[in-house]
Design a protein around this motif. Structure first.
Motif, short mmCIF file in Angstrom:
data_model
loop_
_atom_site.label_atom_id
_atom_site.label_comp_id
_atom_site.label_asym_id
_atom_site.label_seq_id
_atom_site.Cartn_x
_atom_site.Cartn_y
_atom_site.Cartn_z
N ASP A 247 0.82 -1.21 0.00
CA ASP A 247 0.00 0.00 0.00
C ASP A 247 0.86 1.26 0.00
OD1 ASP A 247 -2.16 -1.70 0.09
OD2 ASP A 247 -2.51 -1.45 2.24
N LEU A 248 1.99 1.22 0.71
CA LEU A 248 2.88 2.38 0.72
C LEU A 248 3.42 2.66 -0.68
CD1 LEU A 248 4.63 4.52 2.16
CD2 LEU A 248 6.31 2.70 2.57
N TYR A 249 3.96 1.66 -1.33
CA TYR A 249 4.45 1.86 -2.68
C TYR A 249 3.32 2.21 -3.64
CZ TYR A 249 8.95 -0.26 -1.32
OH TYR A 249 10.16 -0.55 -0.74
N GLY A 250 2.14 1.67 -3.38
CA GLY A 250 1.00 1.99 -4.23
C GLY A 250 0.69 3.47 -4.27
N ALA A 251 1.07 4.19 -3.21
CA ALA A 251 0.85 5.64 -3.19
C ALA A 251 1.71 6.36 -4.20
CB ALA A 251 1.15 6.17 -1.78
N ALA A 252 2.76 5.69 -4.71
CA ALA A 252 3.66 6.31 -5.70
C ALA A 252 3.55 5.67 -7.07
CB ALA A 252 5.10 6.22 -5.20
N CYS A 253 2.86 4.53 -7.18
CA CYS A 253 2.76 3.85 -8.47
C CYS A 253 2.11 4.74 -9.52
CB CYS A 253 1.96 2.56 -8.32
SG CYS A 253 2.86 1.22 -7.52
N GLY A 254 2.67 4.71 -10.71
CA GLY A 254 2.15 5.50 -11.81
C GLY A 254 2.64 6.94 -11.79
N VAL A 255 3.29 7.35 -10.71
CA VAL A 255 3.82 8.71 -10.60
C VAL A 255 5.35 8.66 -10.50
CG1 VAL A 255 3.71 10.88 -9.34
CG2 VAL A 255 1.71 9.39 -9.40
N ALA A 256 5.86 7.83 -9.61
CA ALA A 256 7.30 7.59 -9.56
C ALA A 256 7.73 6.82 -10.81
CB ALA A 256 7.67 6.81 -8.31
N ASP A 257 8.95 7.08 -11.23
CA ASP A 257 9.49 6.36 -12.40
C ASP A 257 10.04 5.00 -12.00
OD1 ASP A 257 9.36 8.48 -14.62
OD2 ASP A 257 10.34 9.56 -12.98
N VAL A 258 10.68 4.94 -10.83
CA VAL A 258 11.34 3.70 -10.39
C VAL A 258 11.17 3.56 -8.88
CG1 VAL A 258 13.49 2.39 -10.34
CG2 VAL A 258 13.10 4.00 -12.20
N ILE A 259 10.93 2.33 -8.42
CA ILE A 259 11.00 1.97 -7.01
C ILE A 259 12.18 1.03 -6.85
CG2 ILE A 259 9.86 0.79 -5.10
CD1 ILE A 259 7.16 1.60 -6.38
N LEU A 260 13.13 1.41 -5.99
CA LEU A 260 14.34 0.62 -5.74
C LEU A 260 14.26 0.01 -4.35
CD1 LEU A 260 16.93 3.22 -7.05
CD2 LEU A 260 16.28 1.11 -8.20
N SER A 261 14.60 -1.27 -4.24
CA SER A 261 14.53 -1.96 -2.95
C SER A 261 15.62 -3.02 -2.86
CB SER A 261 13.16 -2.59 -2.76
OG SER A 261 12.91 -3.55 -3.77
N GLY A 262 15.73 -3.60 -1.67
CA GLY A 262 16.67 -4.70 -1.43
C GLY A 262 15.91 -5.88 -0.87
N HIS A 263 16.39 -6.41 0.30
CA HIS A 263 15.74 -7.49 1.06
C HIS A 263 15.92 -8.85 0.40
CE1 HIS A 263 13.38 -8.92 4.35
NE2 HIS A 263 12.34 -9.28 3.63
N VAL A 264 15.60 -8.97 -0.87
CA VAL A 264 15.89 -10.20 -1.61
C VAL A 264 17.35 -10.12 -2.06
CG1 VAL A 264 15.37 -11.51 -3.69
CG2 VAL A 264 13.52 -10.54 -2.33
N HIS A 265 18.12 -11.17 -1.81
CA HIS A 265 19.57 -11.13 -2.04
C HIS A 265 19.89 -11.52 -3.47
CE1 HIS A 265 19.72 -11.85 2.56
NE2 HIS A 265 19.52 -10.58 2.26
N ALA A 266 19.46 -10.64 -4.37
CA ALA A 266 19.60 -10.88 -5.80
C ALA A 266 19.56 -9.52 -6.50
CB ALA A 266 18.47 -11.78 -6.30
N LEU A 267 19.71 -9.55 -7.82
CA LEU A 267 19.51 -8.37 -8.66
C LEU A 267 18.34 -8.66 -9.59
CD1 LEU A 267 23.23 -7.65 -9.71
CD2 LEU A 267 21.97 -6.70 -7.77
N GLU A 268 17.33 -7.78 -9.59
CA GLU A 268 16.15 -7.97 -10.42
C GLU A 268 15.67 -6.61 -10.93
OE1 GLU A 268 13.60 -11.52 -8.51
OE2 GLU A 268 13.82 -9.82 -7.15
N VAL A 269 15.21 -6.59 -12.16
CA VAL A 269 14.62 -5.38 -12.74
C VAL A 269 13.34 -5.77 -13.45
CG1 VAL A 269 14.94 -3.43 -14.31
CG2 VAL A 269 16.91 -4.33 -13.04
N PHE A 270 12.24 -5.07 -13.13
CA PHE A 270 10.94 -5.37 -13.71
C PHE A 270 10.38 -4.14 -14.41
CE2 PHE A 270 11.37 -8.17 -10.02
CZ PHE A 270 11.11 -9.41 -10.58
#
Length: 344
Positions: A247-270
């Motif tokens: 829900d927090l990220y949903g407040a920026a969806c469609g307005v922010a260009d990119v959401i960057l995060s970690g937590h998963v110990h990998a590299l992923e781009v969607f």
């Protein structure tokens, strides 16, 4: 993720002890950090993006050396640290030598400021990574007053870089803690959660920057071990699943260009996904910890599992390019273009 047996014990202890925990209060404090940043390029910005780096292991040192190599060759202006800055738990005092050992000694030679956010290990209470004690966050905010390279004036803050880009840092840890947070107002659905979400929505929409990027520890989407927000780790209790992160990220969806995060110990781009149309998402969580392979099959623009590494952004007014770097055991760095976003 905490092992299931250990998690079960922690849940029992947490349920028993939470009534005895200190009654703490907290509110969202939002800071504009433009004064904390040096003058950065107005037409081209090169940004290191690391996450889950704070292990103090050879992997962290090897990735840090690779960053120095890449920046010496290709240039870097700014860094981002996406949380889990310390394992297994964050320092208890801003004067802790851990800040020197796991940050200043390794990334100081890069000579660029790092926009830092908080992860679940940084806010540990009973078990490293439980995410239940925000006092760990306050220690890391305090360290920003001792080292200008560590930029974290608050748990939520915005960092504009001229008209080119603006970064919006959020604290996702209380919204997906494994144990009930010590501060009831900061638990999912509480006043702190609502205030941070309202701030992010207004700040991103009110930004005049060409590119708008949100920084948080927990991912919105991932094929890795922890999974997607709202479904984390197939855990049994609603507050652990990360619906409030979604829900927090949903407040920026469609307005922010990119959401960057970690937590998963990998590299992923969607590329933009159903549930967050118009916004790219990326995970950079392999700068100190390395996880296993994917456990689901959401189409990805780029993915690398089981390999240490980091991302690097090149931002101009018209193009944002995401570069992914993996680091072999012998230190050899492999670079790949992971995505190229264009502005009309």
């Amino acid at each position: 993720m905490l092992p299931r047996l250990r998690m079960g014990l922690a849940l029992v202890l947490g349920g028993f002890l939470v009534a005895c925990a200190p009654r703490l209060t907290g509110a969202v404090t939002v800071t504009d950090v433009r004064a904390a940043l040096p003058t950065l390029p107005a037409d081209r910005l090169r940004v290191l993006v690391m996450g889950d780096q704070g292990t103090g292991t050879d992997v962290q040192r090897r990735v840090a050396a690779a960053m120095r190599e890449v920046c010496a060759r290709e240039g870097c202006d700014l860094g981002v640290g996406l949380g889990d800055n310390f394992y297994p738990a964050g320092p208890k005092d801003a004067s802790s030598p851990l800040f020197r050992e796991r940050f200043a000694d390794l990334y100081g030679p890069l000579g660029v400021p790092f926009l830092m956010v908080l992860g679940n290990h940084d806010e540990s209470w009973l078990v490293g990574g439980d995410g239940a004690d925000a006092r760990g966050a306050e220690v890391q905010v305090a360290y920003s007053r001792l080292n200008a390279q560590w930029v974290m004036p608050g748990r939520s803050y915005r960092a504009p870089v001229g008209a080119l880009a603006e970064f919006f840092a959020v604290d996702t840890t209380p919204l997906a803690a494994y144990l009930p947070g010590l501060r009831p107002a900061e638990r999912p659905g509480g006043a702190w959660d609502a205030a941070q979400r309202a701030w992010l929505s207004g700040a991103v929409r009110g930004s005049g920057a060409r590119w708008r990027l949100v920084l948080g520890h927990h991912p919105l989407f991932s094929n890795g071990k922890h999974g997607n927000a709202g479904e984390y780790d197939d855990l049994p209790l609603t507050f652990q699943k990360g619906g409030a992160v979604r829900d927090l990220y949903g407040a920026a969806c469609g307005v922010a260009d990119v959401i960057l995060s970690g937590h998963v110990h990998a590299l992923e781009v969607f590329a933009p996904q159903p549930g967050c149309a118009g916004t790219w998402t990326a995970v950079s969580g392999a700068a100190g910890e390395v996880g296993g392979g994917p456990v689901s099959a959401r189409p990805a623009a780029f993915a690398a599992y089981g390999q240490p590494g980091f991302l690097r952004l090149e931002i101009t007014p018209d193009v944002l390019t995401v570069w992914a770097y993996t680091v072999a055991e012998d230190g050899v760095v492999t670079a790949r273009e992971a995505a190229r976003l264009r502005k009309g």
